[in-house]
Design a protein around this motif. Sequence first.
Motif: not given
Length: 188
Positions: A138-142
């Motif tokens: 997973e790549l996540a951007a806050d």
Amino acid sequence: MSEHPVRLGGVHHAAYRCKDAKETVEWYERVLGMEYVSAFSEDHVPSTGDYDPYMHIFLDAGNGNVLAFFELPTQKDMGRDENTPAWVQHLAFKVGSEDELLAAKTHIESLGIDVLGPTHHGIFKSIYFFDPNGHRVELAADIGTDDQYAELKRVAVPMLEEWSRTKKAPRHADWLHEIARQEHASKN
């Protein structure tokens, strides 16, 4: 309350199994830009003394975080926990912004890798795909606000207590799902 006797300084590394160490290094370099930083290889496991040849590789995941893998050529073929859904166990990495997330998705898809998302989680957005070992990544951007993160921290204990009693999703953070629903509705 006295100071806890264990003082953690972060995650030294997280280790997973891989099918092929070289293929794994090349994939993480090509797909996620990770730098291969070191390796250990032994015929005997230092902690147990057991004969079990292995290659232990380490990749820089940024910010002092290290992702490691073991190739174990004399063990049975890799499998996965069939009692746990494939979406549960995963490696999640942070990217700096939603724009970076979308750029990463474009790059990863250009390599012929299937990508799911972005998925809106209220305070962050994510994309998902699998590495050559079958590990979900997973790549996540806050994208949340300070007030939203503070509210999630405030309701963390009551949510856990309610879950522990009922084993049903507590409604303390329904506003997160509403944010995602509103964004989805505005795009359609």
